[in-house]
Motif scaffolding. Structure first.
Motif, short mmCIF file in Angstrom:
data_model
loop_
_atom_site.label_atom_id
_atom_site.label_comp_id
_atom_site.label_asym_id
_atom_site.label_seq_id
_atom_site.Cartn_x
_atom_site.Cartn_y
_atom_site.Cartn_z
N ILE A 1 0.94 -1.05 0.22
CA ILE A 1 -0.10 -0.02 0.09
C ILE A 1 0.80 1.22 0.09
CG2 ILE A 1 -1.83 1.31 1.34
CD1 ILE A 1 -2.59 -1.30 0.19
N ALA A 2 1.23 1.70 -0.94
CA ALA A 2 1.85 2.93 -1.36
C ALA A 2 1.42 3.98 -2.51
CB ALA A 2 3.39 2.59 -1.73
N PHE A 3 1.32 5.07 -2.15
CA PHE A 3 0.72 6.07 -3.14
C PHE A 3 1.26 7.45 -2.69
CE2 PHE A 3 -2.28 5.59 0.17
CZ PHE A 3 -2.56 6.77 0.49
N GLU A 4 1.29 8.59 -3.78
CA GLU A 4 1.59 9.53 -3.58
C GLU A 4 0.32 10.41 -3.91
OE1 GLU A 4 4.79 11.71 -5.52
OE2 GLU A 4 6.10 10.04 -5.23
N VAL A 5 0.15 11.64 -2.97
CA VAL A 5 -1.02 12.42 -3.05
C VAL A 5 -0.88 13.58 -4.05
CG1 VAL A 5 -2.75 13.84 -1.77
CG2 VAL A 5 -1.96 11.79 -0.65
N THR A 6 -1.47 13.47 -5.02
CA THR A 6 -1.01 14.68 -5.88
C THR A 6 -1.68 15.88 -5.62
OG1 THR A 6 -3.30 14.46 -7.37
CG2 THR A 6 -1.68 13.21 -8.02
N THR A 7 -1.07 16.87 -6.29
CA THR A 7 -1.34 18.45 -5.73
C THR A 7 -3.00 18.65 -5.82
OG1 THR A 7 0.78 18.93 -6.62
CG2 THR A 7 -0.89 20.84 -6.08
N ALA A 8 -3.45 18.05 -7.02
CA ALA A 8 -4.89 18.36 -7.10
C ALA A 8 -5.69 17.56 -6.09
CB ALA A 8 -5.32 17.90 -8.64
N ASP A 9 -5.44 16.46 -6.00
CA ASP A 9 -6.04 15.39 -5.03
C ASP A 9 -5.78 16.05 -3.44
OD1 ASP A 9 -7.09 13.44 -6.56
OD2 ASP A 9 -5.88 12.18 -5.89
N ARG A 10 -4.73 16.61 -3.35
CA ARG A 10 -4.31 17.43 -1.83
C ARG A 10 -5.22 18.54 -1.78
NH1 ARG A 10 -0.44 16.57 1.42
NH2 ARG A 10 0.79 15.62 0.20
#
Length: 98
Positions: free
Chosen positions: A5-14
């Motif tokens: 379980i690994a992900f990055e939160v994009t700027t738009a999602d943030r």
């Protein structure tokens, strides 16, 4: 987080998650789901997220996984409860909505 379980939160999602977390008219379940993902994106571990949100570890894992699969929209989905379904069926059977 758990392995796999690994992900990055994009700027738009943030930006969207921060708006959800700050919206006082949102259901609280959406607010704490957004906070779980924001804390994950900030690099907090599961134990820290559990401490800050007061939610169970399995709950944190569930919403991290849901975000990974479906994005922000997955956090906002609400499944109708069993109680609602029973009430709906009872009203239909009594002909209250005719």
């Amino acid at each position: 987080m758990r392995i796999g379980i690994a992900f990055e939160v994009t700027t738009a999602d943030r930006t969207r998650l921060e708006a959800i977390a700050a919206d006082r008219n949102r259901p609280q379940k959406h607010v704490w789901r957004a906070n779980i993902i924001l804390l994950t994106g900030a690099g907090c571990g599961t134990a820290e997220i559990v401490r800050r949100t007061g939610k169970a570890k399995t709950c944190v894992w569930r919403w991290q996984e849901r975000y990974m699969r479906e994005g922000v929209e997955g956090l906002l989905k609400t499944r109708p409860g069993l109680r609602t379904s029973r009430r709906f069926r009872r009203r239909l059977s009594h002909g209250w909505w005719s």
